[in-house]
Write a protein that holds these residues in place. Structure first.
Motif, PDB file in Angstrom:
ATOM      1  N   GLU A   1     -88.517 -22.729  -2.855  1.00 19.67           N
ATOM      2  CA  GLU A   1     -88.615 -23.560  -1.611  1.00 19.67           C
ATOM      3  C   GLU A   1     -87.533 -24.664  -1.631  1.00 19.67           C
ATOM      4  O   GLU A   1     -87.015 -25.150  -0.543  1.00 19.67           O
ATOM      5  CB  GLU A   1     -90.069 -24.048  -1.458  1.00 19.67           C
ATOM      6  N   SER A   2     -87.307 -25.491  -2.735  1.00 19.70           N
ATOM      7  CA  SER A   2     -86.400 -26.418  -2.885  1.00 19.70           C
ATOM      8  C   SER A   2     -85.010 -26.121  -2.422  1.00 19.70           C
ATOM      9  O   SER A   2     -84.389 -26.829  -1.914  1.00 19.70           O
ATOM     10  CB  SER A   2     -86.640 -27.208  -4.100  1.00 19.70           C
ATOM     11  N   ILE A   3     -84.804 -24.810  -2.994  1.00 20.19           N
ATOM     12  CA  ILE A   3     -83.429 -24.277  -2.725  1.00 20.19           C
ATOM     13  C   ILE A   3     -83.240 -24.101  -1.244  1.00 20.19           C
ATOM     14  O   ILE A   3     -82.080 -24.431  -0.585  1.00 20.19           O
ATOM     15  CB  ILE A   3     -83.342 -22.781  -3.367  1.00 20.19           C
ATOM     16  N   ILE A   4     -84.153 -23.729  -0.342  1.00 13.37           N
ATOM     17  CA  ILE A   4     -83.998 -23.685   0.939  1.00 13.37           C
ATOM     18  C   ILE A   4     -83.753 -24.950   1.607  1.00 13.37           C
ATOM     19  O   ILE A   4     -82.743 -25.039   2.382  1.00 13.37           O
ATOM     20  CB  ILE A   4     -85.278 -23.211   1.402  1.00 13.37           C
ATOM     21  N   LEU A   5     -84.518 -26.141   1.097  1.00 13.35           N
ATOM     22  CA  LEU A   5     -84.176 -27.333   1.852  1.00 13.35           C
ATOM     23  C   LEU A   5     -82.731 -27.919   1.107  1.00 13.35           C
ATOM     24  O   LEU A   5     -81.984 -28.364   2.185  1.00 13.35           O
ATOM     25  CB  LEU A   5     -85.134 -28.278   1.165  1.00 13.35           C
ATOM     26  N   CYS A   6     -82.354 -27.416   0.116  1.00 10.54           N
ATOM     27  CA  CYS A   6     -81.019 -27.846  -0.399  1.00 10.54           C
ATOM     28  C   CYS A   6     -79.987 -27.539   0.374  1.00 10.54           C
ATOM     29  O   CYS A   6     -78.943 -27.917   0.695  1.00 10.54           O
ATOM     30  CB  CYS A   6     -80.784 -27.793  -1.920  1.00 10.54           C
ATOM     31  N   GLU A   7     -80.151 -25.971   0.612  1.00  8.11           N
ATOM     32  CA  GLU A   7     -78.969 -25.160   1.512  1.00  8.11           C
ATOM     33  C   GLU A   7     -79.071 -25.641   2.721  1.00  8.11           C
ATOM     34  O   GLU A   7     -77.986 -25.913   3.517  1.00  8.11           O
ATOM     35  CB  GLU A   7     -79.560 -23.847   1.589  1.00  8.11           C
ATOM     36  N   ALA A   8     -80.083 -25.936   3.366  1.00  4.89           N
ATOM     37  CA  ALA A   8     -79.893 -26.739   4.799  1.00  4.89           C
ATOM     38  C   ALA A   8     -79.387 -27.924   4.653  1.00  4.89           C
ATOM     39  O   ALA A   8     -78.856 -28.444   5.718  1.00  4.89           O
ATOM     40  CB  ALA A   8     -81.746 -26.817   5.373  1.00  4.89           C
TER      41      ALA A   8
ATOM     42  N   PHE B   1     -76.721 -33.735  -6.504  1.00  6.37           N
ATOM     43  CA  PHE B   1     -78.093 -34.037  -6.353  1.00  6.37           C
ATOM     44  C   PHE B   1     -78.851 -33.199  -7.555  1.00  6.37           C
ATOM     45  O   PHE B   1     -78.832 -32.155  -7.712  1.00  6.37           O
ATOM     46  CB  PHE B   1     -78.651 -33.569  -5.149  1.00  6.37           C
ATOM     47  N   ILE B   2     -79.576 -33.995  -8.503  1.00  9.50           N
ATOM     48  CA  ILE B   2     -80.378 -33.500  -9.535  1.00  9.50           C
ATOM     49  C   ILE B   2     -81.757 -33.848  -9.342  1.00  9.50           C
ATOM     50  O   ILE B   2     -82.076 -34.687  -9.029  1.00  9.50           O
ATOM     51  CB  ILE B   2     -79.781 -34.249 -11.085  1.00  9.50           C
ATOM     52  N   ARG B   3     -82.647 -32.606  -9.691  1.00 10.10           N
ATOM     53  CA  ARG B   3     -83.866 -32.590  -9.519  1.00 10.10           C
ATOM     54  C   ARG B   3     -84.566 -32.387 -10.706  1.00 10.10           C
ATOM     55  O   ARG B   3     -84.281 -31.081 -10.950  1.00 10.10           O
ATOM     56  CB  ARG B   3     -84.270 -31.874  -8.119  1.00 10.10           C
ATOM     57  N   PRO B   4     -85.320 -32.806 -11.519  1.00 11.70           N
ATOM     58  CA  PRO B   4     -86.069 -32.298 -12.617  1.00 11.70           C
ATOM     59  C   PRO B   4     -86.981 -31.342 -12.135  1.00 11.70           C
ATOM     60  O   PRO B   4     -87.484 -31.178 -10.894  1.00 11.70           O
ATOM     61  CB  PRO B   4     -86.851 -33.375 -12.976  1.00 11.70           C
TER      62      PRO B   4
END
Lengths: 368, 368
Positions: free
Chosen positions: B174-181, B155-158
């Motif tokens: 905060e995006s890291i938190i979502l990706c880990e979930a 999953f790649i996100r700019p």
């Protein structure tokens, strides 16, 4: 005593009355009152006259006031600083750091004597937040720089004691102003090399000198990461006797390491050298290096630019420190922080939401 | 919609009502209103369910909300983050930096494909405060990582666009938190290597990887001072063809330079290696190095300790940022600062007195 003409600028500056002590003119009767109950105190003008007339005792007394936490002493000190400010700036400020054991005292004495015997007036200050009133400091120890301590062209002052690093740094910075008004044209500011003091010193000097031991490969030298990159020059001390070859090898290693870094803003290429404070070998080279730096940066404008940036940086740092201290020292906030800490650590709320709530709570507090 | 059971902890947290938006439960009617006027919006619970069920589209939409400056989007985003928080933490977070031209995209693709083909779920995020809505960013560019962009395990996100570094860093965190979930067990956070982003990234990752070009002696590599010391590993990329010897020499130079630093707190010895993202030589070694680091620091407790420290550090940084921003963005303070700046630069008042007056003025303002 009527207000000195140096105070004219107060009218154009901010009018601020909200509960913060500002330096006020100190009345003669107030001073007389304090004379009875504390050590001898003088009027700001008296300290100022003494300082600019070369009276070292008055200079010492004034610096003692700067270091004092007593509010009245502080008021007098701030007035003295204000008078000295227009006369400040006319020196070369050199920061000297290195781990305990590298031979800073012997080095400072060797370089110091060279300077005083060639017409310079040298002040030696120190920043050591670990120093205490009772134990003193390992820096600026006159017993370790005896020849310099008795030199009439030198002035040695131990570190202000305790308080925060910010507090100690401020007092040293203000002492520099006084020393410059007193006519010292070279100022050393010594630090220990294992704390945070180096960044503080780097923010108030023109040139930053790092002293290292010959055993360069030994990681246990304990120099914090980041300090090497601050240095305008690195000199390997104790390059004598059996250590000469080691010192040469260390010099090469550091030269290679520095080579990997991007160019400095000043255009100056940090220099690596060896010296022996004991034999005096290389001491001349240290001073030559510093003079070369001065010459380059004064001709390309960087010297003055850096000083201007430092003045603003010190102001911004002081603002940031005050905003933070008032927050973190607030009783309500301390309790709230403790409550919130656990929730953040156990992932109940994010760091950011915790921060938002705490600041909002704080603003509510400030309105009361 | 009634409040989710994840919100129970709000009762134990601070009661804060003083004029700051807090994430509130979003009513269905409010969402319906917004659905009419903006892009498709869902309820926090719907984003959350999608995320934990592997719906990449919902994950993307939720991250878009995080990046949005729209207040209502922000409210929904904060609720989603809150739900994901207890499910966060179960990944290896790796920061990857290096100057433009070092081959980050090719490298990330090479290492990424190795990971996805051996059972990992990989998320690639980026921090680039210079990116803009129109021009996009040079990082996280899917066209340069095509094989990974079409990989169902990646999953790649700019980078989030513009805003302050603090803002961008927060959104990435905060995006890291979502990706880990969402189940990603490896997360790359890419930065450019020439700004301040690296310190921000280092504060949110477990391992910091620095990529360098083979021409090590060339100071023009432009890596900022201080970044080398942050690195847990330095890999010389493009170590192929004619550059192989150069790369080997560079490896030796960096190993020697790192050797001069004090030991790290983790007990880990930063590793230097060579690799070629093109031939894939050394890519295995990069991953082995990272796993060795993970193994050491998980067994000696440093891994978890660092994460805990980061959570608190992010909170304190956010507090400090907020206190400062509110001061420096205040209209009265901006004008006052300009007035005082000249006086400080021309030695009319000291940096410290200027700071005291400004903060006192500010507190007076806040009371209004």
């Amino acid at each position: 005593m009527t207000r000195d003409k140096h105070h004219k600028h107060h009218d154009s500056a901010l009018k601020v009355n909200q509960g913060v002590e500002q330096p006020e003119s100190v009345s003669k009767s107030a001073v007389d009152r304090y004379k009875k109950i504390s050590r001898q105190l003088f009027l700001p003008e008296e300290y100022f006259r003494g300082i600019i007339n070369g009276d070292r005792t008055m200079l010492s007394r004034a610096i003692t006031l700067i270091e004092s936490t007593n509010k009245n002493h502080q008021e007098i000190a701030q007035e003295v600083i204000e008078k000295c400010l227009p006369l400040s700036g006319r020196s070369l400020r050199i920061g000297i750091t290195g781990v305990p054991g590298v031979g800073k005292s012997t080095f400072i004495e060797a370089l110091g004597k060279k300077l005083t015997s060639s017409g310079h007036q040298l002040a030696v200050l120190a920043i050591d937040p670990s120093s205490s009133r009772t134990k003193g400091s390992i820096l600026g120890d006159k017993t370790r720089m005896e020849a310099l301590a008795t030199d009439k062209n030198a002035f040695i002052r131990p570190s202000p004691s305790a308080g925060s690093l910010g507090g100690v740094a401020r007092k040293t910075r203000e002492s520099i102003i006084l020393c410059e008004a007193a006519g010292f044209d070279v100022i050393f500011v010594e630090t220990v090399g294992v704390g945070q003091s180096e960044t503080a010193v780097n923010a108030m000097v023109d040139f930053f000198l790092l002293l290292m031991l010959p055993g360069a490969g030994d990681e246990l030298q304990g120099i914090k990461r980041g300090i090497m990159e601050m240095a305008d020059a690195i000199f390997i001390n104790k390059a004598d006797g059996d250590n000469l070859k080691k010192a040469q090898r260390a010099k090469t290693e550091y030269q290679n390491a520095l080579h990997l870094y991007p160019p400095t803003e000043s255009g100056w290429v940090p220099k690596v050298g060896t010296c022996s404070a004991m034999t005096h070998e290389g001491i001349e080279e240290v001073w030559d290096t510093i003079k070369q730096y001065e010459s380059l940066t004064k001709s390309n404008g960087f010297f003055e630019q850096k000083r201007q940036e430092q003045k603003l940086m010190l102001m911004f740092d002081a603002i940031d420190q005050k905003l933070k201290n008032d927050f973190y020292l607030n009783k309500t906030m301390k309790a709230a922080l403790d409550a919130v800490r656990e929730e953040v650590l156990s992932d109940k709320i994010s760091s950011y939401v915790a921060a938002q709530r705490l600041v909002a709570l704080y603003y509510g507090e400030k309105k009361r």
